[in-house]
Scaffold this motif. Structure first.
Motif, short mmCIF file in Angstrom:
data_model
loop_
_atom_site.label_atom_id
_atom_site.label_comp_id
_atom_site.label_asym_id
_atom_site.label_seq_id
_atom_site.Cartn_x
_atom_site.Cartn_y
_atom_site.Cartn_z
N SER A 113 -30.93 -10.56 5.75
CA SER A 113 -31.35 -11.84 6.31
C SER A 113 -32.47 -11.65 7.33
CB SER A 113 -30.15 -12.58 6.91
OG SER A 113 -29.37 -11.70 7.67
N ARG A 139 -24.59 -9.47 15.14
CA ARG A 139 -23.22 -9.55 14.64
C ARG A 139 -22.70 -8.17 14.23
NH1 ARG A 139 -26.62 -11.30 10.70
NH2 ARG A 139 -26.34 -10.45 8.60
N ASP A 158 -22.96 -6.77 6.43
CA ASP A 158 -21.85 -7.71 6.27
C ASP A 158 -20.98 -7.29 5.08
OD1 ASP A 158 -23.36 -8.98 8.14
OD2 ASP A 158 -23.98 -10.63 6.83
N PHE A 185 -17.62 -12.55 -0.87
CA PHE A 185 -17.09 -12.89 0.45
C PHE A 185 -15.78 -13.65 0.35
CE2 PHE A 185 -21.42 -12.13 2.22
CZ PHE A 185 -21.02 -11.17 3.14
N ALA A 205 -17.43 -22.26 12.86
CA ALA A 205 -18.76 -21.85 12.40
C ALA A 205 -19.54 -23.04 11.85
CB ALA A 205 -18.63 -20.75 11.34
N LYS A 230 -22.82 -24.37 13.70
CA LYS A 230 -24.12 -24.31 13.01
C LYS A 230 -24.78 -25.68 12.94
CE LYS A 230 -26.59 -22.20 9.37
NZ LYS A 230 -27.25 -22.70 8.27
N ASP A 279 -28.66 -18.46 14.10
CA ASP A 279 -27.58 -17.62 13.61
C ASP A 279 -26.46 -17.37 14.61
OD1 ASP A 279 -28.28 -16.83 10.90
OD2 ASP A 279 -30.09 -16.04 11.85
N ILE A 302 -22.41 -17.22 13.89
CA ILE A 302 -21.60 -16.14 13.29
C ILE A 302 -20.82 -15.41 14.38
CG2 ILE A 302 -21.62 -14.07 11.84
CD1 ILE A 302 -24.36 -15.07 10.77
N ILE A 344 -15.05 -12.91 11.10
CA ILE A 344 -16.48 -12.82 10.81
C ILE A 344 -16.76 -13.18 9.35
CG2 ILE A 344 -16.93 -10.42 10.12
CD1 ILE A 344 -18.87 -10.43 12.62
N LEU A 346 -19.14 -16.27 8.29
CA LEU A 346 -20.31 -16.07 7.44
C LEU A 346 -20.26 -17.00 6.23
CD1 LEU A 346 -20.51 -12.16 7.29
CD2 LEU A 346 -22.39 -13.63 8.02
N SER A 373 -22.14 -21.37 4.59
CA SER A 373 -22.97 -21.21 3.40
C SER A 373 -22.46 -22.08 2.25
CB SER A 373 -23.03 -19.74 2.98
OG SER A 373 -21.83 -19.36 2.34
#
Lengths: 243, 107
Positions: free
Chosen positions: A63, A91, A120, A180, A204, A208, A214, A217, B48, B52, B56
């Motif tokens: 990123s 992070r 990540d 993820f 989050a 955001k 960012d 995070i 985390i 993340l 998204s």
């Protein structure tokens, strides 16, 4: 069980390599199209294959690299790009702290090599495996190297031929989100984890929406882990008081 | 930008990427951590990963607006259920990709 003990009880180097690659392939699958895309953008911003490759070797942070390429294209200063990179990658400070627990007592030279590959994705895969127990630092290092080489090659390849390939084929854009999701599910070891994950997700999203950038995070992760920790401690104390 | 400015830029970016990955590992792995810190750090991976992932799926990055109708979110729901049942990383990636491919075709 320490990591060296596990290493000795499982058929040597080829076993380490095979296990590491078996764990790394979903990361590599996800990195490939993203790396290609970065190569294409870099080329359009005037960074040829050699510069993109060098950036991937020195920076190795998807990123941050995308943001840097966009900033370069927009004529930003080097100082602004470096500061942005620091913020975007901060992070990993948290991830590195969490990795210190399975890697306790490991010698410094190994850590210096290992730290380079923390992303990540590799963090998610390795922490999940360490937690399951059948994992060691060498297998984790293979995951880092496999992901790392795929990334560097994909970005160079993207800057060479990327514009010829149609984007988004075969749902490949969902490879990393899919990974993820699985990593998150594999981390849900009990109520405290489900609570922490849900809290982090909600915080989050709200963070955001309110604050661009960012910071969500690191911010949501710290708040949610603290919330989960406090709730767990309270439940434990109540149980102890009862009996 | 000149050749040497590019090189300095990349070296600077490299340093601020590498140091946050290295320093906690170097400092924290060489000592016995207090129990509360270990307990807290145990919750960091799940926190985390969720932090993340959730934005998204639910936030449109172009307009920075919350949107429940994004295909990413609707593909994530069955993918999540598949992950819970299968507990498989690779399988979940492939199922997610397949569903996303279908969703893009159908909608």
């Amino acid at each position: 069980m320490t990591s060296t003990q596990y290493n000795q009880t499982h058929e040597g180097r080829s076993g380490v390599l095979r296990d590491g690659l078996a764990a790394a392939w979903p990361i590599c699958l996800g990195y490939f199209p993203i790396g290609m895309a970065l190569g294409v953008l870099g080329q359009q911003a005037g960074l040829g294959p050699a510069w993109i490759g060098l950036m991937s070797v020195l920076v190795f942070a998807g990123s941050a690299q995308f943001i840097a390429v966009a900033m370069l294209d927009g004529g930003a200063s080097a100082t602004a790009i470096i500061l942005t990179t620091l913020v975007v990658n901060f992070r990993h400070f948290l991830m590195s702290s969490a990795l210190a627990i399975p890697l306790r007592g490991v010698r410094r030279s190994f850590l210096i090599l290992f730290a380079y590959g923390i992303t990540d994705e590799s963090f998610g895969v390795n922490m999940t495996r360490f937690r399951a127990g059948n994992w060691d630092r060498w297998r984790a290092l293979v995951v880092h190297h496999a992901a790392n080489s795929t990334w560097i090659l994909a970005t160079i390849l993207g800057s060479l031929v990327g514009s010829l390939i149609p984007p988004g084929a075969f749902g490949i854009d969902f490879a990393l989100p899919g990974m993820f999701i699985a990593l998150l599910v594999l981390q849900l070891h009990g109520r405290a984890y489900v609570f922490t994950g849900g809290l982090a997700a909600g915080l989050a999203v709200i963070w955001k929406l309110l604050i661009p950038g960012d910071s969500y995070i690191v911010g949501a992760a710290i708040l949610a882990a603290t919330g989960g920790y406090l709730v767990r401690r309270r439940v434990r104390r109540q149980r102890e008081a009862k009996g | 930008m000149s050749f040497s400015t590019y090189l300095l830029l990349l070296l600077g970016m490299g340093a601020v990427t590498y140091l946050p990955r290295l320093l906690p590992l170097l400092l924290l792995s060489q000592r016995q951590l207090p129990r509360w810190l270990v307990d807290w750090l145990e919750l960091i991976p799940v926190a985390i990963l969720a932090a993340l992932l959730a934005p998204s799926l639910l936030i449109d990055s172009h307009s920075n607006s919350f949107n429940l109708l994004r295909p990413e979110f609707w593909v994530a729901v069955p993918t999540f259920l598949f992950a819970v049942r299968s507990q498989s990383l690779g399988g979940t990636v492939l199922v997610g990709m397949g569903l996303f491919w279908l969703a893009e075709k159908l909608f």
